[in-house]
Design a protein around this motif. Structure first.
Motif, PDB file in Angstrom:
ATOM      1  N   GLU A 106       0.835  -1.194   0.000  1.00 57.60           N
ATOM      2  CA  GLU A 106       0.000   0.000   0.000  1.00 57.60           C
ATOM      3  C   GLU A 106       0.877   1.253   0.000  1.00 57.60           C
ATOM      4  O   GLU A 106       1.870   1.324   0.714  1.00 57.60           O
ATOM      5  CB  GLU A 106      -0.927   0.000   1.218  1.00 57.60           C
ATOM      6  CG  GLU A 106      -1.966  -1.093   1.164  1.00 57.60           C
ATOM      7  CD  GLU A 106      -2.994  -0.966   2.275  1.00 57.60           C
ATOM      8  OE1 GLU A 106      -2.943   0.028   3.027  1.00 57.60           O
ATOM      9  OE2 GLU A 106      -3.848  -1.870   2.399  1.00 57.60           O
ATOM     10  N   LYS A 193      -8.049   3.993  -4.636  1.00 53.66           N
ATOM     11  CA  LYS A 193      -8.052   2.764  -3.841  1.00 53.66           C
ATOM     12  C   LYS A 193      -7.133   1.715  -4.435  1.00 53.66           C
ATOM     13  O   LYS A 193      -6.463   0.979  -3.703  1.00 53.66           O
ATOM     14  CB  LYS A 193      -9.480   2.218  -3.747  1.00 53.66           C
ATOM     15  CG  LYS A 193      -9.629   1.055  -2.780  1.00 53.66           C
ATOM     16  CD  LYS A 193     -11.090   0.665  -2.636  1.00 53.66           C
ATOM     17  CE  LYS A 193     -11.251  -0.461  -1.616  1.00 53.66           C
ATOM     18  NZ  LYS A 193     -12.681  -0.846  -1.446  1.00 53.66           N
ATOM     19  N   GLN A 194      -7.051   1.659  -5.761  1.00 61.95           N
ATOM     20  CA  GLN A 194      -6.214   0.655  -6.404  1.00 61.95           C
ATOM     21  C   GLN A 194      -4.736   1.018  -6.380  1.00 61.95           C
ATOM     22  O   GLN A 194      -3.892   0.167  -6.118  1.00 61.95           O
ATOM     23  CB  GLN A 194      -6.652   0.438  -7.857  1.00 61.95           C
ATOM     24  CG  GLN A 194      -5.787  -0.604  -8.578  1.00 61.95           C
ATOM     25  CD  GLN A 194      -6.273  -0.868  -9.992  1.00 61.95           C
ATOM     26  OE1 GLN A 194      -7.335  -0.389 -10.399  1.00 61.95           O
ATOM     27  NE2 GLN A 194      -5.504  -1.633 -10.747  1.00 61.95           N
ATOM     28  N   ARG A 197      -3.637   3.176  -1.971  1.00 62.54           N
ATOM     29  CA  ARG A 197      -4.657   2.809  -0.983  1.00 62.54           C
ATOM     30  C   ARG A 197      -4.461   3.503   0.363  1.00 62.54           C
ATOM     31  O   ARG A 197      -5.427   3.893   1.020  1.00 62.54           O
ATOM     32  CB  ARG A 197      -4.687   1.294  -0.788  1.00 62.54           C
ATOM     33  CG  ARG A 197      -5.816   0.831   0.127  1.00 62.54           C
ATOM     34  CD  ARG A 197      -6.087  -0.645  -0.003  1.00 62.54           C
ATOM     35  NE  ARG A 197      -6.518  -0.976  -1.354  1.00 62.54           N
ATOM     36  CZ  ARG A 197      -6.987  -2.185  -1.691  1.00 62.54           C
ATOM     37  NH1 ARG A 197      -7.058  -3.135  -0.785  1.00 62.54           N
ATOM     38  NH2 ARG A 197      -7.360  -2.433  -2.928  1.00 62.54           N
ATOM     39  N   TYR A 200      -5.761   6.850  -0.049  1.00 64.95           N
ATOM     40  CA  TYR A 200      -7.225   6.742  -0.120  1.00 64.95           C
ATOM     41  C   TYR A 200      -7.826   6.680   1.275  1.00 64.95           C
ATOM     42  O   TYR A 200      -8.839   7.354   1.569  1.00 64.95           O
ATOM     43  CB  TYR A 200      -7.595   5.490  -0.912  1.00 64.95           C
ATOM     44  CG  TYR A 200      -9.060   5.101  -0.851  1.00 64.95           C
ATOM     45  CD1 TYR A 200     -10.003   5.754  -1.628  1.00 64.95           C
ATOM     46  CD2 TYR A 200      -9.485   4.078   0.004  1.00 64.95           C
ATOM     47  CE1 TYR A 200     -11.340   5.396  -1.587  1.00 64.95           C
ATOM     48  CE2 TYR A 200     -10.825   3.728   0.069  1.00 64.95           C
ATOM     49  CZ  TYR A 200     -11.740   4.385  -0.736  1.00 64.95           C
ATOM     50  OH  TYR A 200     -13.071   4.036  -0.658  1.00 64.95           O
TER      51      TYR A 200
END
Length: 206
Positions: A106, A193-194, A197, A200
């Protein structure tokens, strides 16, 4: 383009203007610089009105780009510190290139690749500015050996910067949904989000 009101803000108008100022200056400098570098590119000087005007404008546009990039550097340096997650991302970068980015670590607002690009361009900009001043003989009178060294460094780093910017632009186009961030200042929640993340979560509290 119709944008979802739930889209996430990524860049302010002033940040986008700053980015495009650097980008436009870079294009002008690359074109004029290539014209000075090799006779095959010399006709590019006509884009500036004449070879004389290309020679006059080149260093002044360079100063504008350096100052504009300095603003970007001061704005974003704290967001580009390399973390352990970034090192893990870089170690798995080949997976992303192969299209398998679902298992990537992430990331915050910027991923490891973007951070490496940021610091590489910062170093290049420093070298380009210093070497450019050395060879700006209309205003400075450095020793001829320093001028020669400056010319070599300026040409070499300039070629590197062209390569880096090509990668930067290609990556922005390749990752669908990225370019709109610099056009409109927003990105979709799905994109955030992808690809980012952790950022996000910071933006949405989820």
């Amino acid at each position: 383009m119709i944008r979802d009101p739930k889209d996430l803000p990524r860049y302010k108008a002033s940040e986008r203007a700053n980015h495009w100022t650097v980008g436009i200056c870079f294009i002008l400098l690359a074109l004029s610089g290539l014209a000075f570098f090799h006779p095959a590119f010399f006709p590019l000087t006509q884009l500036f009105g004449s070879p004389v005007w290309a020679r006059i404008l080149h260093p002044y546009v360079g100063v504008l780009m350096a100052l504009s990039f300095l603003v970007i550097f001061l704005r974003f340096k704290h967001l580009n510190k390399i973390t352990q997650a970034d090192k893990e991302w870089l170690a798995k970068a080949k997976n992303m290139v192969d299209g398998n980015d679902h298992d990537m670590p992430e990331q915050g607002k910027y991923n490891g690749g973007q951070k490496v690009m940021f610091w590489a361009l910062a170093l290049c900009m420093l070298l380009m500015t210093a070497s450019g001043l050395l060879i700006w003989r209309a205003w400075f009178g450095f020793d001829v050996n320093l001028v020669r060294l400056g010319a070599v460094v300026h040409a070499a780093v300039g070629a590197m910067m062209i390569g880096f910017i090509m990668v930067h632009v290609y990556a922005a186009i390749w990752v669908k949904g990225t370019v709109r961030a610099m056009w409109y200042g927003t990105v979709t929640r799905a994109w955030a989000k992808q690809h980012h993340r952790d950022w996000y979560r910071q933006m949405t509290g989820k």
